[in-house]
Structures are given as C-alpha cells and as structure tokens.
Write an enzyme that holds these catalytic residues in place. Structure first.
Site, PDB file in Angstrom:
ATOM      1  N   PHE A 177       0.820  -1.212   0.000  1.00 51.01           N
ATOM      2  CA  PHE A 177       0.000   0.000   0.000  1.00 51.01           C
ATOM      3  C   PHE A 177       0.853   1.262   0.000  1.00 51.01           C
ATOM      4  O   PHE A 177       1.981   1.270   0.469  1.00 51.01           O
ATOM      5  CB  PHE A 177      -0.893   0.033   1.249  1.00 51.01           C
ATOM      6  N   HIS A 178       0.270   2.358  -0.500  1.00 51.75           N
ATOM      7  CA  HIS A 178       0.814   3.692  -0.312  1.00 51.75           C
ATOM      8  C   HIS A 178       0.804   3.961   1.193  1.00 51.75           C
ATOM      9  O   HIS A 178       0.064   3.324   1.942  1.00 51.75           O
ATOM     10  CB  HIS A 178      -0.087   4.692  -1.046  1.00 51.75           C
ATOM     11  N   TYR A 179       1.587   4.907   1.647  1.00 50.80           N
ATOM     12  CA  TYR A 179       1.619   5.178   3.094  1.00 50.80           C
ATOM     13  C   TYR A 179       0.358   5.871   3.599  1.00 50.80           C
ATOM     14  O   TYR A 179       0.092   5.902   4.800  1.00 50.80           O
ATOM     15  CB  TYR A 179       2.866   5.979   3.481  1.00 50.80           C
ATOM     16  N   ARG A 180      -0.442   6.424   2.720  1.00 48.58           N
ATOM     17  CA  ARG A 180      -1.663   7.113   3.151  1.00 48.58           C
ATOM     18  C   ARG A 180      -2.782   6.123   3.432  1.00 48.58           C
ATOM     19  O   ARG A 180      -2.791   5.011   2.930  1.00 48.58           O
ATOM     20  CB  ARG A 180      -2.105   8.104   2.082  1.00 48.58           C
ATOM     21  N   HIS A 181      -3.757   6.589   4.210  1.00 49.52           N
ATOM     22  CA  HIS A 181      -4.939   5.793   4.552  1.00 49.52           C
ATOM     23  C   HIS A 181      -6.168   6.511   4.020  1.00 49.52           C
ATOM     24  O   HIS A 181      -6.250   7.738   4.078  1.00 49.52           O
ATOM     25  CB  HIS A 181      -5.123   5.683   6.060  1.00 49.52           C
TER      26      HIS A 181
END
Length: 182
Positions: free
Chosen positions: A127-131
């Site tokens: 995943f990308h580090y964002r949520h």
C-alpha cells in the site's frame, strides 16, 4: 480487467482481538474499486487457521460474534497460514493496482494496518503510506452534521467481505450527503 494506479484497494481483517502483540488474523478479504467507488473485483475471502488455544482465549464479544457468523468454524477447518493468505491476496492485487499506488482503504483501517505490519508485512508494504479511512468521515459527520448519520445503517456481520462492501457504500453515502461534490 483494468490495471490502474487510480484504483483503490479496500481491505478488512477479522482478528481474535485488538492487540497485535497477543492476537492474530482469522479472516482477510479485499475489494478493488475504481476511483469513483465502482467495484471492479472482489479478491479471495480467506479464513486463516489459528489454534484452538488461541481461539479459546478470545474475549466474550469475539467468541459470540465469530461463533454466530460461522467464522470460528471456518478458521478451524482452514489449512491456510497467514503467509499463504498474504500471498493469495497479493497475487490478486497485483492484477489490479501497482505497488505503492493505493492507500489502504476501509473503516478504522489503522487497526487492520497494525496487524498487517506484524503478520503480513509484504502486504502492508504493497500500500501507499496514506490511509483512506471511512471512519474519519463518520466522526466528522457526527460532530458537524449528526443528522446525516441516521441515513446509513450497517448490518455489522463482522465478516470481512461484508464489512468492505459496507465501507464502500458508506463512503459513497458520505460523498453524496456530507461532502456534496456536485
């Protein structure tokens, strides 16, 4: 099939409890949507085997919920390890979204991420580090426009795939009634 960096990966885990230092993953499911929340594909829904000893230590809420929804029996019957479930999930995601493109999407997703980091680190790294956390909008709506919360009711089956479908519907509801993008 539509491999696209704009696609969103939705994930939900069911666990034996909330503490990743003591508890384990017992179910994982994923869905991929396009950027407009249209479901493109549902990934494998996997019950992860855990020992009877661990299952018997679950708190009363987990025992009751996961017995009533059939998850405990599925976990006991499963032969899948966390690693095998992780690899099957990654095989599915690699067909739809490049690594590092999608934020991890779901409800109270930071909790799921804690378990992924501990028990499925390769998946956590995908995943990308964002949520993209739907519960953030629910918390804001509760404070800024509480009347809209009554327009969306959850089934709360506490089965991973059902929970993801509800999260997607809930975000679409907030987009229409709270964010008003038109």
């Amino acid at each position: 099939m539509s491999f696209d960096k704009q696609n969103l990966i939705w994930i939900d885990l069911e666990m034996t409890g909330l503490d990743p230092e003591k508890e384990r993953i017992i179910e994982i499911a994923t869905i991929v949507t396009d950027k407009n929340l249209n479901i493109l594909a549902e990934g494998p829904v996997l019950a992860v085997h855990q020992s009877d000893e661990l299952l018997n230590k679950m708190n009363d809420w987990c025992q009751k919920t996961h017995s009533e929804n059939g998850l405990i029996e599925r976990v006991k019957a499963s032969k899948l390890t966390e690693r095998a479930a992780e690899l099957q999930t990654l095989d599915f995601l690699k067909k739809w979204v490049p690594k590092g493109a999608s934020p991890i999407c779901g409800n109270s997703i930071a909790q799921d991420k804690r378990f992924l980091v501990k028990y499925m680190p390769d998946l956590a790294d995908y995943f990308h580090y964002r949520h993209l956390d739907v519960s953030t909008l629910k918390e804001l709506a509760a404070r800024w426009k509480p009347e809209i919360l009554e327009g969306f009711k959850k089934e709360n089956t506490h089965l991973a795939l059902d929970d993801i479908r509800e999260s997607i519907k809930e975000l679409a509801y907030y987009r229409e009634h709270f964010m008003k993008l038109d």
